[in-house]
Enzyme design. Structure first.
Site, PDB file in Angstrom:
ATOM      1  N   ILE A 235       0.896  -1.156   0.000  1.00  0.00           N
ATOM      2  CA  ILE A 235       0.000   0.000   0.000  1.00  0.00           C
ATOM      3  C   ILE A 235       0.932   1.202   0.000  1.00  0.00           C
ATOM      4  O   ILE A 235       1.523   1.543   1.020  1.00  0.00           O
ATOM      5  CB  ILE A 235      -0.927   0.014   1.224  1.00  0.00           C
ATOM      6  CG1 ILE A 235      -1.836  -1.210   1.216  1.00  0.00           C
ATOM      7  CG2 ILE A 235      -1.784   1.289   1.224  1.00  0.00           C
ATOM      8  CD1 ILE A 235      -2.767  -1.297   2.410  1.00  0.00           C
ATOM      9  N   PRO A 236       1.108   1.849  -1.148  1.00  0.00           N
ATOM     10  CA  PRO A 236       2.266   2.728  -1.358  1.00  0.00           C
ATOM     11  C   PRO A 236       2.122   4.131  -0.764  1.00  0.00           C
ATOM     12  O   PRO A 236       2.011   5.125  -1.479  1.00  0.00           O
ATOM     13  CB  PRO A 236       2.382   2.774  -2.877  1.00  0.00           C
ATOM     14  CG  PRO A 236       0.965   2.639  -3.345  1.00  0.00           C
ATOM     15  CD  PRO A 236       0.301   1.693  -2.374  1.00  0.00           C
ATOM     16  N   CYS A 237       2.168   4.200   0.559  1.00  0.00           N
ATOM     17  CA  CYS A 237       2.091   5.516   1.204  1.00  0.00           C
ATOM     18  C   CYS A 237       3.305   6.378   0.851  1.00  0.00           C
ATOM     19  O   CYS A 237       3.244   7.609   0.962  1.00  0.00           O
ATOM     20  CB  CYS A 237       1.959   5.364   2.717  1.00  0.00           C
ATOM     21  SG  CYS A 237       3.162   4.282   3.487  1.00  0.00           S
ATOM     22  N   HIS A 238       4.394   5.755   0.403  1.00  0.00           N
ATOM     23  CA  HIS A 238       5.576   6.530   0.014  1.00  0.00           C
ATOM     24  C   HIS A 238       5.316   7.357  -1.245  1.00  0.00           C
ATOM     25  O   HIS A 238       6.094   8.268  -1.557  1.00  0.00           O
ATOM     26  CB  HIS A 238       6.772   5.591  -0.209  1.00  0.00           C
ATOM     27  CG  HIS A 238       6.534   4.529  -1.240  1.00  0.00           C
ATOM     28  ND1 HIS A 238       5.863   3.366  -0.957  1.00  0.00           N
ATOM     29  CD2 HIS A 238       6.860   4.461  -2.558  1.00  0.00           C
ATOM     30  CE1 HIS A 238       5.794   2.610  -2.042  1.00  0.00           C
ATOM     31  NE2 HIS A 238       6.393   3.255  -3.026  1.00  0.00           N
TER      32      HIS A 238
END
Length: 293
Positions: free
Chosen positions: A249-252
């Site tokens: 889950i690409p919070c970056h």
């Protein structure tokens, strides 16, 4: 000239080499490091180091260094910004494509989340990743947590993830979750399954993040608009920071409108490495497509 070791045929060793190389490049702060110097620090010949690095990252060490400059995040905002127009457009039906993997995910019901994971068995184990030691946790439905320990250390990472579901039972069982972990970090072509465990608002934010393609970025305000709460930018930022499944889950990929990186739960060096890694692989894929038949 340094000699290549026999260990470099192992997957774990390659993970370690790439992590140390990324650390060294990041620590240089934009200074270009010659291939020979990097290879010597990795105890490998220049030719072999270049092959290993290029296979994992998709581009040469020299090209990769361009993605770790201070201006990289701002360049992403200019060139690879993704507009998430409406929640319906996100395709939040339970399937999505991310990191060249097909992911399936399902969310825990709000009632189950409110119990703090009571009655839930979560298996966990440490795996090697290109971004340092990764703690992977999973239920029988899929991965529910990924944390990185390169900046925080293993004990804080473990305490952090366990605190998300304080009433769950935790069982060390790396073998049981190995297939999902290997798929998550691209070691196999398998499917990575996710189990999202969070409050309803958090789940909406995490689903929106899943719609941001690899190699692209968005902003906290775009996510707020996409989930139907344009005035909740601060709350969105909090939900992004509480994402338990890092990388997948690409919070970056969420940046400030100015192009500044903002914070990252597992450390900004890890965020820079993640963005650079994805940018390099996206460019390599585009070049391969342009040169294909």
């Amino acid at each position: 000239m340094p000699k290549d070791t026999d260990r470099d045929d192992s997957q774990a060793y390659h993970f370690s080499v790439i992590r140390r190389a990324i650390d060294r490049i990041d620590a240089a702060g934009g200074e270009s490091l010659p291939l020979e110097a990097l290879a010597a620090e990795m105890n490998m010949s220049p030719a072999h180091f270049q092959r290993v690095f290029s296979r994992w990252v998709g581009v040469s060490p020299k090209r990769y260094q361009q993605y770790l400059t201070l201006g990289h995040a701002r360049a992403l905002m200019r060139e690879r910004f993704t507009t998430l127009e409406t929640a319906d457009a996100l395709g939040l039906s339970g399937a999505g494509r991310l990191h060249d993997l097909f992911l399936r995910w399902e969310a825990m019901s709000p009632g189950d989340y409110a119990t703090g994971g009571a009655g839930l068995e979560i298996r966990w184990g440490w795996v090697d990743s290109p971004f340092g030691p990764a703690l992977v946790m999973a239920t029988d439905r899929g991965i529910c947590g990924i944390g990185f320990a390169a900046e925080t250390g293993p004990e804080p990472a473990m305490a952090d993830l366990k605190s998300r579901w304080p009433h769950a039972s935790f069982v060390e069982d790396p073998m049981a979750l190995a297939p999902w972990a290997e798929a998550a970090f691209g070691q196999t072509g398998g499917e990575a399954r996710l189990h999202l465990i969070g409050a309803p608002f958090q789940i909406k934010v995490w689903e929106a993040l899943l719609a941001v393609p690899s190699g692209q970025v968005t902003t906290y305000s775009e996510i707020a608009r996409a989930i139907g709460h344009p005035g909740a930018v601060r709350a969105v930022g909090t939900a992004v920071g509480r994402n338990p499944i890092s990388y997948l889950i690409p919070c970056h990929r969420a940046l400030r409108k100015t192009g500044a990186l903002g914070g990252y739960h597992w450390g900004l060096p890890v965020k820079r490495a993640l963005l650079a890694w994805e940018s390099a692989r996206a460019e390599a894929g585009a070049e391969a497509g342009a040169n294909g038949p």
